[in-house]
Design a protein around this motif. Structure first.
Motif, PDB file in Angstrom:
ATOM      1  N   GLU A 136       0.859  -1.171   0.000  1.00  0.00           N
ATOM      2  CA  GLU A 136       0.000   0.000   0.000  1.00  0.00           C
ATOM      3  C   GLU A 136       0.899   1.225   0.000  1.00  0.00           C
ATOM      4  OE1 GLU A 136      -2.371  -0.494   3.527  1.00  0.00           O
ATOM      5  OE2 GLU A 136      -0.648  -0.865   4.768  1.00  0.00           O
ATOM      6  N   PRO A 137       0.349   2.427  -0.136  1.00  0.00           N
ATOM      7  CA  PRO A 137       1.204   3.619  -0.179  1.00  0.00           C
ATOM      8  C   PRO A 137       2.150   3.738   1.025  1.00  0.00           C
ATOM      9  CG  PRO A 137      -1.014   4.185  -0.850  1.00  0.00           C
ATOM     10  CD  PRO A 137      -1.064   2.753  -0.379  1.00  0.00           C
ATOM     11  N   TYR A 138       1.704   3.312   2.182  1.00  0.00           N
ATOM     12  CA  TYR A 138       2.545   3.304   3.382  1.00  0.00           C
ATOM     13  C   TYR A 138       2.609   1.878   3.909  1.00  0.00           C
ATOM     14  CZ  TYR A 138       1.858   8.307   3.015  1.00  0.00           C
ATOM     15  OH  TYR A 138       1.825   9.599   2.552  1.00  0.00           O
ATOM     16  N   PRO A 139       3.502   1.039   3.348  1.00  0.00           N
ATOM     17  CA  PRO A 139       3.570  -0.380   3.730  1.00  0.00           C
ATOM     18  C   PRO A 139       3.781  -0.559   5.239  1.00  0.00           C
ATOM     19  CG  PRO A 139       4.951   0.055   1.820  1.00  0.00           C
ATOM     20  CD  PRO A 139       4.516   1.382   2.351  1.00  0.00           C
ATOM     21  N   GLN A 140       3.123  -1.573   5.745  1.00  0.00           N
ATOM     22  CA  GLN A 140       3.221  -1.908   7.164  1.00  0.00           C
ATOM     23  C   GLN A 140       3.827  -3.294   7.307  1.00  0.00           C
ATOM     24  OE1 GLN A 140       2.097   0.370   9.641  1.00  0.00           O
ATOM     25  NE2 GLN A 140       2.074   1.631   7.792  1.00  0.00           N
ATOM     26  N   ASN A 141       4.666  -3.465   8.323  1.00  0.00           N
ATOM     27  CA  ASN A 141       5.211  -4.780   8.661  1.00  0.00           C
ATOM     28  C   ASN A 141       4.344  -5.341   9.780  1.00  0.00           C
ATOM     29  OD1 ASN A 141       7.516  -4.829   6.894  1.00  0.00           O
ATOM     30  ND2 ASN A 141       8.360  -3.229   8.177  1.00  0.00           N
ATOM     31  N   ILE A 142       3.539  -6.357   9.449  1.00  0.00           N
ATOM     32  CA  ILE A 142       2.553  -6.910  10.373  1.00  0.00           C
ATOM     33  C   ILE A 142       3.035  -8.268  10.876  1.00  0.00           C
ATOM     34  CG2 ILE A 142       0.150  -7.621  10.667  1.00  0.00           C
ATOM     35  CD1 ILE A 142       0.425  -4.651   9.942  1.00  0.00           C
ATOM     36  N   LEU A 143       3.128  -8.402  12.197  1.00  0.00           N
ATOM     37  CA  LEU A 143       3.486  -9.675  12.821  1.00  0.00           C
ATOM     38  C   LEU A 143       2.221 -10.516  12.948  1.00  0.00           C
ATOM     39  CD1 LEU A 143       5.710 -11.369  14.280  1.00  0.00           C
ATOM     40  CD2 LEU A 143       4.836 -10.374  16.392  1.00  0.00           C
ATOM     41  N   ILE A 144       2.253 -11.715  12.380  1.00  0.00           N
ATOM     42  CA  ILE A 144       1.107 -12.624  12.425  1.00  0.00           C
ATOM     43  C   ILE A 144       1.566 -13.924  13.060  1.00  0.00           C
ATOM     44  CG2 ILE A 144      -0.644 -13.836  11.069  1.00  0.00           C
ATOM     45  CD1 ILE A 144      -0.099 -11.729   8.843  1.00  0.00           C
ATOM     46  N   GLU A 145       0.780 -14.418  14.012  1.00  0.00           N
ATOM     47  CA  GLU A 145       1.128 -15.681  14.662  1.00  0.00           C
ATOM     48  C   GLU A 145       0.190 -16.788  14.202  1.00  0.00           C
ATOM     49  OE1 GLU A 145       0.846 -14.934  18.870  1.00  0.00           O
ATOM     50  OE2 GLU A 145      -1.311 -15.197  18.882  1.00  0.00           O
ATOM     51  N   PHE A 146       0.760 -17.977  14.110  1.00  0.00           N
ATOM     52  CA  PHE A 146       0.016 -19.183  13.770  1.00  0.00           C
ATOM     53  C   PHE A 146       0.199 -20.141  14.929  1.00  0.00           C
ATOM     54  CE2 PHE A 146       0.926 -17.003   9.929  1.00  0.00           C
ATOM     55  CZ  PHE A 146      -0.155 -17.231   9.093  1.00  0.00           C
ATOM     56  N   GLY A 171      -1.662  -4.485  40.239  1.00  0.00           N
ATOM     57  CA  GLY A 171      -3.099  -4.324  40.120  1.00  0.00           C
ATOM     58  C   GLY A 171      -3.543  -3.471  38.941  1.00  0.00           C
ATOM     59  N   ILE A 172      -2.615  -3.107  38.067  1.00  0.00           N
ATOM     60  CA  ILE A 172      -2.951  -2.290  36.902  1.00  0.00           C
ATOM     61  C   ILE A 172      -3.365  -3.213  35.755  1.00  0.00           C
ATOM     62  CG2 ILE A 172      -2.065  -0.651  35.197  1.00  0.00           C
ATOM     63  CD1 ILE A 172      -0.124   0.329  37.402  1.00  0.00           C
ATOM     64  N   ILE A 173      -4.511  -2.888  35.164  1.00  0.00           N
ATOM     65  CA  ILE A 173      -5.015  -3.690  34.049  1.00  0.00           C
ATOM     66  C   ILE A 173      -4.364  -3.217  32.755  1.00  0.00           C
ATOM     67  CG2 ILE A 173      -7.058  -4.308  32.709  1.00  0.00           C
ATOM     68  CD1 ILE A 173      -8.681  -3.949  35.285  1.00  0.00           C
ATOM     69  N   LYS A 174      -3.861  -4.191  31.992  1.00  0.00           N
ATOM     70  CA  LYS A 174      -3.234  -3.913  30.695  1.00  0.00           C
ATOM     71  C   LYS A 174      -3.958  -4.745  29.643  1.00  0.00           C
ATOM     72  CE  LYS A 174       1.118  -2.435  32.405  1.00  0.00           C
ATOM     73  NZ  LYS A 174       1.972  -1.489  31.788  1.00  0.00           N
ATOM     74  N   TYR A 175      -3.891  -4.258  28.405  1.00  0.00           N
ATOM     75  CA  TYR A 175      -4.539  -4.948  27.296  1.00  0.00           C
ATOM     76  C   TYR A 175      -3.512  -5.264  26.210  1.00  0.00           C
ATOM     77  CZ  TYR A 175      -8.731  -3.462  29.651  1.00  0.00           C
ATOM     78  OH  TYR A 175      -9.694  -3.279  30.596  1.00  0.00           O
ATOM     79  N   PHE A 176      -3.660  -6.446  25.622  1.00  0.00           N
ATOM     80  CA  PHE A 176      -2.749  -6.894  24.582  1.00  0.00           C
ATOM     81  C   PHE A 176      -3.555  -7.380  23.387  1.00  0.00           C
ATOM     82  CE2 PHE A 176      -0.566  -7.408  28.584  1.00  0.00           C
ATOM     83  CZ  PHE A 176       0.662  -6.853  28.331  1.00  0.00           C
ATOM     84  N   ASN A 177      -3.038  -7.132  22.202  1.00  0.00           N
ATOM     85  CA  ASN A 177      -3.662  -7.601  20.964  1.00  0.00           C
ATOM     86  C   ASN A 177      -2.717  -8.545  20.243  1.00  0.00           C
ATOM     87  OD1 ASN A 177      -5.919  -5.849  21.266  1.00  0.00           O
ATOM     88  ND2 ASN A 177      -4.670  -4.174  20.512  1.00  0.00           N
ATOM     89  N   SER A 178      -3.290  -9.473  19.517  1.00  0.00           N
ATOM     90  CA  SER A 178      -2.484 -10.330  18.657  1.00  0.00           C
ATOM     91  C   SER A 178      -3.267 -10.585  17.373  1.00  0.00           C
ATOM     92  CB  SER A 178      -2.129 -11.649  19.356  1.00  0.00           C
ATOM     93  OG  SER A 178      -3.289 -12.380  19.665  1.00  0.00           O
ATOM     94  N   ILE A 179      -2.530 -10.892  16.330  1.00  0.00           N
ATOM     95  CA  ILE A 179      -3.122 -11.211  15.033  1.00  0.00           C
ATOM     96  C   ILE A 179      -2.810 -12.669  14.758  1.00  0.00           C
ATOM     97  CG2 ILE A 179      -3.094 -10.697  12.575  1.00  0.00           C
ATOM     98  CD1 ILE A 179      -2.142  -7.845  13.358  1.00  0.00           C
ATOM     99  N   GLN A 180      -3.857 -13.484  14.624  1.00  0.00           N
ATOM    100  CA  GLN A 180      -3.672 -14.913  14.404  1.00  0.00           C
ATOM    101  C   GLN A 180      -4.142 -15.295  13.012  1.00  0.00           C
ATOM    102  OE1 GLN A 180      -5.642 -17.001  17.581  1.00  0.00           O
ATOM    103  NE2 GLN A 180      -3.982 -16.570  19.009  1.00  0.00           N
TER     104      GLN A 180
END
Length: 118
Positions: free
Chosen positions: A31-41, A74-83
């Motif tokens: 795309e015009p601004y290529p992204q390096n996307i980490l994908i897990e299997f 006690g601090i809540i954190k959020y994580f995202n992953s791409i599968q």
């Protein structure tokens, strides 16, 4: 969802004592601004990467996963992953490929996606 791009990097398979398996790859989008996307299997989806090589142009079907975690303070954190769960090879740029266009899929199990909204 799906992503189309060029395989930039394939990591080694990670195996854990519990029997859990994971392999990651980096896909560079086109795309015009290529992204390096980490994908897990994970688990049996690791096998989808068996014939994929660096510089292949592929379409990867993905699910975005989110997790909540509370740290020791006690601090809540959020994580995202791409599968990734399916791959279609669009074009091989590697010279060592002896296969033609392939589609790799495997059946989904509740272990792979335990909280799908549908």
């Amino acid at each position: 969802m799906k992503l189309i791009g060029i395989v930039k990097k394939l990591f080694d398979i990670q195996k854990f004592n519990s029997g859990f398996r994971k392999r990651e790859m980096v896909l560079t989008t086109e795309e015009p601004y290529p992204q390096n996307i980490l994908i897990e299997f994970i688990q049996d989806k690791v096998d989808l990467l068996k014939f994929i090589k660096k510089e292949d142009k592929i379409k990867v079907f993905i699910n975005i996963r989110g997790r909540e975690w509370t740290n020791p303070e006690g601090i809540i954190k959020y994580f995202n992953s791409i599968q990734g769960w399916k791959i279609e090879e669009l074009q091989s740029l590697s010279l060592d490929h002896s296969h033609s266009k392939k589609t790799s899929t495997s059946s989904l199990s509740s272990e792979d996606f335990d909280d799908l909204p549908f």
